[in-house]
Design a protein around this motif. Structure first.
Motif, PDB file in Angstrom:
ATOM      1  N   CYS A 353      42.310  42.424  38.585  1.00  0.00           N
ATOM      2  CA  CYS A 353      42.338  41.110  38.846  1.00  0.00           C
ATOM      3  C   CYS A 353      43.197  40.375  37.785  1.00  0.00           C
ATOM      4  CB  CYS A 353      41.143  40.502  38.894  1.00  0.00           C
ATOM      5  SG  CYS A 353      40.014  40.428  37.338  1.00  0.00           S
ATOM      6  N   PRO A 354      43.392  38.717  38.010  1.00  0.00           N
ATOM      7  CA  PRO A 354      44.170  38.252  37.086  1.00  0.00           C
ATOM      8  C   PRO A 354      43.809  38.138  35.473  1.00  0.00           C
ATOM      9  CG  PRO A 354      44.032  36.974  38.985  1.00  0.00           C
ATOM     10  CD  PRO A 354      43.363  37.860  39.098  1.00  0.00           C
ATOM     11  N   CYS A 355      42.432  38.078  35.350  1.00  0.00           N
ATOM     12  CA  CYS A 355      41.770  38.177  34.074  1.00  0.00           C
ATOM     13  C   CYS A 355      41.547  39.759  33.570  1.00  0.00           C
ATOM     14  CB  CYS A 355      40.328  37.457  34.067  1.00  0.00           C
ATOM     15  SG  CYS A 355      39.124  38.308  34.418  1.00  0.00           S
ATOM     16  N   GLY A 356      41.477  40.737  34.492  1.00  0.00           N
ATOM     17  CA  GLY A 356      41.438  41.954  34.188  1.00  0.00           C
ATOM     18  C   GLY A 356      40.214  42.563  34.050  1.00  0.00           C
ATOM     19  N   PHE A 357      39.203  41.936  34.165  1.00  0.00           N
ATOM     20  CA  PHE A 357      37.740  42.749  34.154  1.00  0.00           C
ATOM     21  C   PHE A 357      36.826  42.558  35.370  1.00  0.00           C
ATOM     22  CE2 PHE A 357      39.031  40.205  29.854  1.00  0.00           C
ATOM     23  CZ  PHE A 357      39.045  41.491  29.173  1.00  0.00           C
ATOM     24  N   LEU A 358      37.552  42.775  36.514  1.00  0.00           N
ATOM     25  CA  LEU A 358      36.659  42.641  37.548  1.00  0.00           C
ATOM     26  C   LEU A 358      35.779  43.916  37.772  1.00  0.00           C
ATOM     27  CD1 LEU A 358      36.167  41.434  40.452  1.00  0.00           C
ATOM     28  CD2 LEU A 358      38.260  42.789  41.406  1.00  0.00           C
ATOM     29  N   ARG A 362      31.284  45.395  31.094  1.00  0.00           N
ATOM     30  CA  ARG A 362      31.173  44.682  29.727  1.00  0.00           C
ATOM     31  C   ARG A 362      31.344  43.557  29.678  1.00  0.00           C
ATOM     32  NH1 ARG A 362      33.220  49.573  25.889  1.00  0.00           N
ATOM     33  NH2 ARG A 362      35.243  49.068  27.443  1.00  0.00           N
ATOM     34  N   HIS A 363      32.374  42.977  30.480  1.00  0.00           N
ATOM     35  CA  HIS A 363      33.075  41.763  30.464  1.00  0.00           C
ATOM     36  C   HIS A 363      32.991  41.052  31.753  1.00  0.00           C
ATOM     37  CE1 HIS A 363      34.740  43.977  27.072  1.00  0.00           C
ATOM     38  NE2 HIS A 363      34.885  42.820  26.509  1.00  0.00           N
ATOM     39  N   PRO A 364      32.608  39.718  31.863  1.00  0.00           N
ATOM     40  CA  PRO A 364      32.349  38.884  33.157  1.00  0.00           C
ATOM     41  C   PRO A 364      33.799  38.752  33.682  1.00  0.00           C
ATOM     42  CG  PRO A 364      31.661  37.598  31.220  1.00  0.00           C
ATOM     43  CD  PRO A 364      31.860  38.939  30.797  1.00  0.00           C
ATOM     44  N   CYS A 365      34.005  38.773  34.857  1.00  0.00           N
ATOM     45  CA  CYS A 365      35.359  38.671  35.461  1.00  0.00           C
ATOM     46  C   CYS A 365      35.261  36.856  35.814  1.00  0.00           C
ATOM     47  CB  CYS A 365      35.503  39.119  36.829  1.00  0.00           C
ATOM     48  SG  CYS A 365      36.903  38.634  37.703  1.00  0.00           S
ATOM     49  N   THR A 366      36.186  36.172  35.488  1.00  0.00           N
ATOM     50  CA  THR A 366      36.263  34.871  35.618  1.00  0.00           C
ATOM     51  C   THR A 366      37.186  34.265  36.966  1.00  0.00           C
ATOM     52  OG1 THR A 366      38.299  34.467  34.209  1.00  0.00           O
ATOM     53  CG2 THR A 366      35.991  34.475  33.285  1.00  0.00           C
ATOM     54  N   CYS A 367      37.641  35.231  37.716  1.00  0.00           N
ATOM     55  CA  CYS A 367      38.529  35.133  38.848  1.00  0.00           C
ATOM     56  C   CYS A 367      37.769  34.771  40.071  1.00  0.00           C
ATOM     57  CB  CYS A 367      39.296  36.104  39.174  1.00  0.00           C
ATOM     58  SG  CYS A 367      40.292  36.563  37.347  1.00  0.00           S
ATOM     59  N   ALA A 371      41.662  34.109  43.865  1.00  0.00           N
ATOM     60  CA  ALA A 371      42.791  34.420  43.020  1.00  0.00           C
ATOM     61  C   ALA A 371      42.688  36.150  42.916  1.00  0.00           C
ATOM     62  CB  ALA A 371      42.202  33.927  41.704  1.00  0.00           C
ATOM     63  N   VAL A 372      41.920  36.648  43.223  1.00  0.00           N
ATOM     64  CA  VAL A 372      41.739  38.059  43.087  1.00  0.00           C
ATOM     65  C   VAL A 372      42.830  38.416  44.285  1.00  0.00           C
ATOM     66  CG1 VAL A 372      40.604  40.411  43.533  1.00  0.00           C
ATOM     67  CG2 VAL A 372      39.739  38.620  42.012  1.00  0.00           C
ATOM     68  N   GLN A 373      42.612  38.165  45.555  1.00  0.00           N
ATOM     69  CA  GLN A 373      43.373  38.374  46.750  1.00  0.00           C
ATOM     70  C   GLN A 373      44.678  38.032  46.477  1.00  0.00           C
ATOM     71  OE1 GLN A 373      42.859  39.870  49.442  1.00  0.00           O
ATOM     72  NE2 GLN A 373      44.882  39.533  50.530  1.00  0.00           N
ATOM     73  N   ALA A 374      45.111  36.623  45.735  1.00  0.00           N
ATOM     74  CA  ALA A 374      46.520  36.453  45.479  1.00  0.00           C
ATOM     75  C   ALA A 374      47.256  37.293  44.620  1.00  0.00           C
ATOM     76  CB  ALA A 374      46.660  34.945  45.011  1.00  0.00           C
ATOM     77  N   TYR A 375      46.311  37.983  43.784  1.00  0.00           N
ATOM     78  CA  TYR A 375      47.020  38.806  42.680  1.00  0.00           C
ATOM     79  C   TYR A 375      47.288  40.139  43.240  1.00  0.00           C
ATOM     80  CZ  TYR A 375      46.997  41.693  38.380  1.00  0.00           C
ATOM     81  OH  TYR A 375      47.497  42.367  37.318  1.00  0.00           O
ATOM     82  N   ARG A 376      46.313  40.622  44.140  1.00  0.00           N
ATOM     83  CA  ARG A 376      46.876  41.833  44.648  1.00  0.00           C
ATOM     84  C   ARG A 376      47.917  41.762  45.914  1.00  0.00           C
ATOM     85  NH1 ARG A 376      40.747  44.335  45.969  1.00  0.00           N
ATOM     86  NH2 ARG A 376      40.072  44.447  43.777  1.00  0.00           N
TER      87      ARG A 376
END
Length: 511
Positions: A353-358, A362-367, A371-376
């Motif tokens: 995903c754009p932030c990278g943590f989907l 250990r890290h929450p995704c902020t997307c 945004a995830v669909q647009a990125y892919r």
């Protein structure tokens, strides 16, 4: 008086003969005319050559000089015409007997002092000289070992114009360049990188082993810091060594592109190219006003690694379709159409995903989902279909990080891959197919036969995941490679299941 000197010009990665015809006439006003579609650097050769002749101690009589570059209807570029032009002028003025140039090929750039500087494309020029039955090739000393790769053609490396003239007149001896090709081939290749450095990621290493064994394309999907780049950089350490014919192809491309190291006459290790995501389409596949090989050709017989794949411009990625399918890239211009080899293993990496943590616990995704669909969606379906293995690379857990070494090293992986490649070599001997990634048509049906049980399993997977016909073909190819790594001829359900497991983007669905 008329004299002729032979050289060669590049057309793609091949060379064709060019004859410099020099006519020196004592009648009329002194002048210099060059014809034959000479580009800038070739037209400027006049200034370099006349200065080099003067500073080497040769004096031409005032005359009208006409130089024709034959064939006259093909563009010539570069500075390699300096030496044949200088020798042609000396022969036309009677300083060198014209017959001394017959049968020889020449190439080299001249400095104003007469020193010979290295030029591009000496290897294909030497191949052309050998095919033309030439007596030998005179090229700058810095290029001589490159030309010596070609067997059956003596290559001499004078360091200056004066030395070249003395050699042709029989007044000086130059030893032909010698290259211990067998020594290059048998020397042990020491890699600075090793998969023993990679801790954890057993699933990704298994995918790399399959990809390398069958020549499949590979995509890593995972959060930042999961080791995607580290895994990709070590792929050349497990690939089979280049054969001599492959090394000659790769070296020719690097010679034409001007990227052949002067201390390396022959490229004996598989290339690894990693262009930045800001690269243009011309930089990636080749092109320009005067077309040159791009990154896909420089990665020929090796690995092309595209990190942060969605960050590449979409139109740049789409030009990869032809080389991924055909192993060549064609660059069309108004006056010509050039084809460069581009048979490489594509390895790419991307965040989920754009932030990278989907996919990182250990890290929450902020997307947002949008945004995830647009990125892919920056990656088209046809491009993803051409990537055989799509592998998730999760963050490495601490228990793996504390280990001293990874569980498998490059030598072990390389041995298993070599055995699988040997199986493929025997299976496809005498056919146009060499490795499993090239299987298509009737050959695919013949070597990937399925029983009723395997057909039923695969049919369910195709319907459930919505696999395209191209993805279905790739599943069969991957399953064939998995079976080869096992040393079994028949495909089984567990081979197909593992192959489908490497279609990560298909299993994730549209978003």
């Amino acid at each position: 008086m008329l004299a002729k000197a032979a050289t060669a010009a590049l057309l793609g990665i091949d060379a064709f003969r060019v004859d410099l015809e020099v006519d020196l006439a004592r009648q009329g006003m002194p002048a210099f005319v060059m014809v034959g579609l000479a580009e800038g650097a070739v037209r400027e050769a006049k200034e370099r050559v006349f200065a080099a002749l003067k500073n080497t101690g040769f004096k031409l009589p005032p005359s009208r000089i006409t130089v024709n570059l034959a064939p006259a209807d093909v563009r010539k570029e570069g500075s390699a015409y300096d030496l044949p032009l200088a020798l042609g002028l000396l022969a036309a003025s009677g300083i060198i007997p014209a017959e001394r140039l017959e049968g020889w090929f020449f190439a080299g750039e001249l400095s104003l002092t007469g020193e010979l500087k290295p030029v591009e494309g000496v290897l294909p020029l030497a191949i052309r000289a050998r095919d033309e039955g030439g007596k030998g090739l005179l090229a700058p000393a810095a290029n001589a070992s490159e030309g010596a790769v070609v067997k059956g053609l003596p290559v001499f490396g004078p360091r200056s114009l004066g030395e070249a003239v003395a050699f042709l007149l029989g007044e000086a001896e130059i030893e032909p360049s010698a290259l211990d090709i067998d020594g290059l081939w048998t020397q042990r290749q020491d890699f600075l990188l090793d998969y023993a450095d990679v801790k954890g990621q057993e699933h990704a290493k298994r995918a790399i082993e399959i990809a390398a064994a069958g020549g499949h394309n590979l995509l890593f999907i995972g959060p930042p810091g999961s080791g995607k780049t580290m895994l990709a950089q070590r792929i050349p350490t497990v690939l089979p060594p280049l054969r001599f014919e492959e090394a000659l192809e790769v070296t020719t491309i690097y010679s034409v592109a001007g990227q052949l190291s002067r201390d390396k006459a022959l490229v004996v290790t598989r290339p690894f190219r990693s262009p930045h995501h800001t690269i243009s389409d011309a930089g990636l596949i080749g092109g320009g006003v005067y077309p040159r090989p791009g990154e896909v050709s420089l990665a020929h017989r090796g690995v092309l690694f595209l990190d942060e794949l969605p960050e590449f411009k979409k139109h740049v990625l789409e030009v990869l379709r032809q080389p991924l399918e055909d192993g060549v890239v064609t660059i069309a211009r108004a006056a010509m159409s050039l084809t460069y080899p581009a048979d490489f293993m594509l390895v790419a990496a991307m965040n989920p995903c754009p932030c990278g943590f989907l996919t990182d616990e250990r890290h929450p995704c902020t997307c947002s989902p949008r945004a995830v669909q647009a990125y892919r969606s920056r990656l088209s379906g046809p491009l993803l279909d051409r990537i055989d293995l799509q592998v998730e690379v999760p963050a490495v857990p601490y228990k793996d990080l504390k280990e001293v070494r990874g569980s498998v090293d490059s030598a072990t992986m390389r041995g298993r891959i070599a055995q699988a490649r040997d199986i493929q070599a025997r299976r496809y001997a005498g056919t146009a197919t060499h490795i499993n990634s090239e299987l298509a048509g009737t050959a695919l049906e013949e070597h990937c036969r399925l029983s009723q049980a395997e057909h039923g399993f695969l049919e369910q997977a195709v319907h459930k995941l919505g696999l395209s016909a191209r993805a279905y073909t790739r599943v069969l190819r991957i399953a064939r490679t998995i079976a080869d790594l096992e040393g079994t001829e028949a495909l089984a359900v567990h081979h197909l299941a593992e192959a489908i497991n490497y279609r990560s983007m298909d299993r994730q669905g549209p978003g």
